[in-house]
Design a protein around this motif. Sequence first.
Motif, PDB file in Angstrom:
ATOM      1  N   GLU A   8     -26.868 -17.598   0.615  1.00 31.81           N
ATOM      2  CA  GLU A   8     -26.001 -18.496   1.371  1.00 31.81           C
ATOM      3  C   GLU A   8     -24.563 -18.022   1.285  1.00 31.81           C
ATOM      4  O   GLU A   8     -24.102 -17.595   0.228  1.00 31.81           O
ATOM      5  CB  GLU A   8     -26.102 -19.931   0.838  1.00 31.81           C
ATOM      6  N   GLN A   9     -23.855 -18.125   2.407  1.00 31.18           N
ATOM      7  CA  GLN A   9     -22.465 -17.704   2.486  1.00 31.18           C
ATOM      8  C   GLN A   9     -21.639 -18.783   3.181  1.00 31.18           C
ATOM      9  O   GLN A   9     -22.172 -19.586   3.955  1.00 31.18           O
ATOM     10  CB  GLN A   9     -22.352 -16.379   3.258  1.00 31.18           C
ATOM     11  N   THR A  11     -19.390 -20.565   5.937  1.00 30.08           N
ATOM     12  CA  THR A  11     -19.418 -20.435   7.392  1.00 30.08           C
ATOM     13  C   THR A  11     -18.263 -21.232   7.995  1.00 30.08           C
ATOM     14  O   THR A  11     -17.711 -22.136   7.357  1.00 30.08           O
ATOM     15  CB  THR A  11     -20.738 -20.957   7.988  1.00 30.08           C
ATOM     16  N   GLU A  12     -17.917 -20.896   9.227  1.00 34.65           N
ATOM     17  CA  GLU A  12     -16.881 -21.636   9.949  1.00 34.65           C
ATOM     18  C   GLU A  12     -17.200 -21.607  11.434  1.00 34.65           C
ATOM     19  O   GLU A  12     -17.617 -20.581  11.983  1.00 34.65           O
ATOM     20  CB  GLU A  12     -15.502 -21.023   9.701  1.00 34.65           C
ATOM     21  N   THR A  13     -17.044 -22.768  12.083  1.00 32.56           N
ATOM     22  CA  THR A  13     -17.262 -22.857  13.515  1.00 32.56           C
ATOM     23  C   THR A  13     -16.329 -23.930  14.078  1.00 32.56           C
ATOM     24  O   THR A  13     -15.619 -24.598  13.329  1.00 32.56           O
ATOM     25  CB  THR A  13     -18.735 -23.200  13.831  1.00 32.56           C
ATOM     26  N   ARG A  25     -16.360 -26.305   8.418  1.00 34.14           N
ATOM     27  CA  ARG A  25     -16.536 -25.261   7.411  1.00 34.14           C
ATOM     28  C   ARG A  25     -17.596 -25.661   6.400  1.00 34.14           C
ATOM     29  O   ARG A  25     -17.718 -26.825   6.025  1.00 34.14           O
ATOM     30  CB  ARG A  25     -15.224 -24.997   6.668  1.00 34.14           C
ATOM     31  N   GLU A 143     -30.472 -26.135   8.217  1.00 33.24           N
ATOM     32  CA  GLU A 143     -30.523 -25.139   7.144  1.00 33.24           C
ATOM     33  C   GLU A 143     -31.626 -25.460   6.152  1.00 33.24           C
ATOM     34  O   GLU A 143     -32.340 -24.559   5.682  1.00 33.24           O
ATOM     35  CB  GLU A 143     -29.177 -25.069   6.425  1.00 33.24           C
TER      36      GLU A 143
END
Length: 465
Positions: A8-9, A11-13, A25, A143
């Motif tokens: 898992e990393q 993320t941003e959208t 985020r 997820e």
Amino acid sequence: MTATPPNEQPTETTYSARGSNYVLRKFFVEEGGVAANPEAVEWHRAVDHGFHGPEPTEEATGHILESMRAVGTRLRAAYTADPVPTAALGADRPVATFCSWNSELTVGPGAGVPAWLISEVTVRPTHARRGLLRRLMTDDLTEAHEAGFPIAALTASEATIYGRFGFGAGTFNTEITVDAHTRLQLKAPTVGSVEMADNQAVARLAPEIFERFHRQTAGSVDRQPKWWGLVSGAWDWHEGKSDPEIRTAVHYDADGRADGYVSYKFLPTQGFEGALKVVDLVCPNWEGRIALWEYLCNLDLVTEVRHAGAPMEDALMWGMVDMSAYTVRKRFERLWLRVLDPVAALSARRYTSHRRLTLSIVDSMGFADGIFTIDTTGDETRVERVGDRPRTQDDLAGKSMPAVELPDGVDVALNVDALGSLYLGAVKASTLYYGGLLRVRDQDALRDIQALMSTPTDPYCISPF
């Protein structure tokens, strides 16, 4: 433990609704405490504001970040991307918060399933009705489903929110008071012995005792490390400080082994007398639990003992000479369950009835939607997805909780939130049927689903999160 779950990393959208623009985020608490995690610090401040708590101290924030890092908590937040008016909270303070982490749910003695736990869900009132909760929830559950988790769970401050996301009330607790004016009189003698204990020693014993309780109690979920500070009074995460008024006692079995504990505090009411508040009471067997209650009720100057997390059906009440001294003040749902993978979830739990049924599960989010067969007539339970269910007018209209219809060839039809309530036996299938939440082919099918999903004991969760 690592700060970030494997693979898992962050993320941003971006997201826009009703003329407002947001950045969404996902991030994690990293090493270095408060100084190294400014984004998590602001996230925690937003959570406390969302639940009307005081401004957290640096020390309190440090404890929370450490606990979240220990279990690899994934933090989600929505930030306004629009200009911030003068004196308003800054753009670095989230307008919505959400978090989740990997855990385990016990579904029967010695049996558990991976569970995706959700908590700290807030939306700033001035940014409500823009779909932020739905977007954060959808991203998170997607997820969880893609990661192969059979079930998600949460504890809710507002019971009306989560049904539309497929969550059903899956365990219940009661808030009770036991009158101690005449001490606790029992019909049968207690087993073992109870001794007042050293708080820090109990904090070291507690994880192993809780683990034994957890492994055999359907409805139990793993605990975060912050629990042991609460038990000992070293750190109360609700209050953001230590609690020197906490006292503890330990139950020992006939062989002298510590197998249960209680953490409690005295609340003065009049003069030297007062009530005892149970902070945490854990024992894997009923004999030890009742012995701990006897200890609490027989302490000098104690007029009553209050417990906000008692089970629905309590052996203590039935063991009392005068059960009228046992008063239920409140009944409430504790754990909300959301089935994400019916095959894995239904295969994992145990059944005492031999049946074969075809179920139609309605899930507007799609994760658990479809027609399934469950067969417990053989040596092993077999659950299979056998097809899609027919689309209805509610499906085509995009309703979040479509009406349940009974397709041809199906024995039982229900919404996925009702499945969450049935899953551990928190409610009888007939109760849901009479409440209009279950459709069946005929009365034989109702008897079959009731027998299939019934459990020997009520599920019991003592670990709100």
